[in-house]
Motif scaffolding. Structure first.
Motif, PDB file in Angstrom:
ATOM      1  N   CYS A 154       0.857  -1.313   0.198  1.00 15.48           N
ATOM      2  CA  CYS A 154       0.236   0.195  -0.261  1.00 15.48           C
ATOM      3  C   CYS A 154       1.061   1.203   0.298  1.00 15.48           C
ATOM      4  CB  CYS A 154      -0.524   0.185   0.778  1.00 15.48           C
ATOM      5  SG  CYS A 154      -1.820   1.076   1.474  1.00 15.48           S
ATOM      6  N   ILE A 190      -8.216  -2.997   4.214  1.00 18.06           N
ATOM      7  CA  ILE A 190      -8.489  -1.779   4.254  1.00 18.06           C
ATOM      8  C   ILE A 190      -9.780  -1.069   5.262  1.00 18.06           C
ATOM      9  CG2 ILE A 190      -9.287  -0.068   2.306  1.00 18.06           C
ATOM     10  CD1 ILE A 190      -8.551  -2.227   0.088  1.00 18.06           C
ATOM     11  N   VAL A 224      -9.323   5.800  -2.160  1.00 25.47           N
ATOM     12  CA  VAL A 224      -8.157   4.567  -2.144  1.00 25.47           C
ATOM     13  C   VAL A 224      -8.701   4.109  -3.319  1.00 25.47           C
ATOM     14  CG1 VAL A 224      -8.949   2.280  -1.385  1.00 25.47           C
ATOM     15  CG2 VAL A 224      -9.350   3.893   0.452  1.00 25.47           C
TER      16      VAL A 224
END
Lengths: 393, 393
Positions: free
Chosen positions: B215, B320, B332
């Motif tokens: 991420c 998430i 996102v």
């Protein structure tokens, strides 16, 4: 005081004097990387505004002795930290040293009008004690998400009646000075950053475990508040799949498994089930139990209390482990009322984080208790408003 | 080119020209909030360095017509995105538009010497095609944590032989230009920020699901890399308590339950167990299965493939959801090879995040696929080196 710095040099000077105290022009020039003449121009302008004051001659560095300057010693900041069940109010010097600090029980659910009446009364007492003539600015912490630019609480779960209330504007009128509002956990992080255990760390997490549980995030020296002001709201991250029902409507949230409130609930259950003589005795005496009772029982060697703390610490540690892998901070600070549980709690958190996070992320990761206790919030509040006032308008 | 901007005004001008293209002096002055004369001084100095060039007259705004300027059109950046099993190399204009882009299979486990030989060969091909005389700078992405200041991979789990290798220094010598190195996921985030779906967002997460999973974190417009460069390494956050064993030694890590590699493993198992005629057929034909086969089977309506995607998306969504509650981003982005799974994957992720995150954090939270595909990494790499070159030395 309504003067504000006119440019970024002046702003930086004011923050250096706040964080480092009185200093000589020569040393300030070195630290700012400004020539003596350019620095003199900015210092003279600040002297004119009354934000700084002369403070005698500095020690000799050879040659002509330099003049010391400092922030105007008459400046006073008000720091207010509103919790779920109590409120802290303090008055600080321009260097954010606390001159006086009051703590009173309070119920945040009584709503902003009642709470502010109490806060103003406490501020009045500090004034009456001769600690401040007036306030040059005030920082306010509330136990919920805040829309930061206008200082308004947004959908705060444990604060009925506060949603959308213009805290910043209302208190600014009542106090007659600039006001900034933030989440209480962010202020705890700023307090520990200013005067506590996080003084030298630009990237850290500050986990506050009180009635609820939250996390202040500092990245690159700045508090990260998120797009809608709810960053750090870790109480509703899932800790246990299909776990206990939470007030938010989901199951297994961290807060449903560990927080001051969850711990008190579990302790009372254990007392009623006859699992702990120590807890049962306290329950009989007081008619209720709090995290402090669990701490006292654990200190007395009660196995059930110790197990409750260990279990809770494991749940928090499991969530912190994920956040550490994710954000790779340089320090984790644990604060809030539940820190009365002390090293038993810390040991459980550490075990879980060091076991579960990436080795690279925990290679140099201290996990420590906060240093400032209930002063962290009010110092952070004073820092918040001083950051605002010591920035160009 | 070795010139660098001399001050922050010049740095800002260069970045405005990079991100907005050629522009008139008048408009640049407005955007920089600089007077015409001060701007003229800085522009003239930049013209002398060769970093910018005159570009004709601007359209009239009434009065004297303003001159356009632009970045020197001869500047060339090299963007390199090293994955686990392939490598992308591209050459860009100073505005980071791609002039040529090569992709070749490659095995990162062959170590830096073999990989760089291939990268240099590909860069040479782009030069030979007339797209660049030389390179003014190069950005390099690698699939593991990077000690950012000196551009050295640190303990990268899937890159044996790379730990501590001086990538920045070695490639800088080979290419004869400045080089910056970063984690591949951070570069994907920077690419989507420069030219993709995150152009207008200062706070977002970019989740890359390829062979592994990672991420990129952008906060306040800047990539957050963490204290040891491992920020965003979410593949080893616990998704399933006591779940599948992971290569890292723990159990239940996200990567053990969902990633390109995990999906291929699960698909092959399903094929062998006779759960899916579609997957079994592909397995028989190719002797192996990849995420692309699962995508194709799902597109053909295969229930087992759809279920594998849904399960995987739920696991990613669950992680998430926690990160969204924690960091409260404004967007996102989902990218990487597994995005071939497309909207089935996205639907599963969205369902989980919107169900499980705080309502306040998801009130305005788009969850979208990346726009740039395999170009995101190389554009991000070019952005990385241009950020470096367009900052004061």
């Amino acid at each position: 005081m309504t003067a504000r710095p006119a440019n970024t040099h002046q702003a930086r000077l004011l923050k250096l004097l706040r964080d480092g105290g009185p200093n000589s022009r020569a040393q300030l020039g070195d630290r700012m990387d400004l020539s003596r003449s350019k620095l003199a121009v900015e210092v003279d302008r600040l002297l004119e505004t009354g934000l700084v004051a002369a403070d005698g001659l500095a020690a000799s560095r050879g040659g002509r002795r330099s003049h010391n300057i400092r922030l105007n010693p008459d400046l006073r900041f008000l720091g207010v930290d509103i919790g779920a069940t109590s409120v802290d109010v303090a008055v600080t010097t321009p260097e954010l040293d606390i001159l006086g600090h009051l703590n009173q029980p309070m119920d945040v659910r009584e709503g902003p009008v009642a709470v502010f009446e109490q806060v103003l009364d406490m501020a009045g007492k500090l004034k009456a004690a001769g600690l401040a003539g007036g306030f040059d600015g005030a920082g306010i912490g509330v136990p919920g998400p805040v829309r930061f630019p206008d200082g308004v609480p947004v959908a705060p779960p444990i604060m009925p009646g506060w949603d959308g209330f213009p805290v910043r504007e209302a208190l600014s009128q009542e106090l007659g000075c600039p006001v900034m509002v933030d989440n209480d956990v962010n202020l705890m992080a700023m307090g520990e950053q200013h005067a506590g255990v996080a003084r030298t760390t630009a990237d850290f997490l500050c986990v506050k475990i009180g009635t609820g549980i939250g996390c202040g995030i500092v990245a690159g020296g700045q508090v990260h508040r998120g797009t809608t002001g709810s960053a750090g709201d870790i109480g509703h991250i899932q800790a246990v799949p299909d776990g206990r029902p939470c007030a938010c409507g989901n199951r297994g949230c961290l807060e449903a498994h560990f927080s001051g409130a969850a711990l008190a609930r579990d302790a009372m259950q254990a007392a009623q089930q006859g699992l702990s003589v120590e807890l049962a005795g306290r329950f009989e005496t007081n008619g209720t139990l709090t995290a402090a009772d669990v701490a006292a029982a654990a200190a007395a060697g009660d196995a059930t209390a110790l197990e409750l703390i260990r279990e809770g610490g494991t749940h928090v540690g499991q969530i912190i482990a994920g956040l550490v892998s994710f954000l790779n901070p340089g320090l984790v600070v644990i604060g809030g009322g539940v820190t009365g549980l002390g090293h038993n709690l810390l040991a459980a958190i550490r075990t879980q984080v060091y076991r579960q996070s990436l080795p690279l992320a925990t290679r140099n990761l201290p996990i420590v208790l906060g240093e400032l206790g209930p002063s962290a919030g009010v110092i952070g509040a004073a820092r918040l408003i001083s950051d605002h006032l010591f920035s160009p308008a």
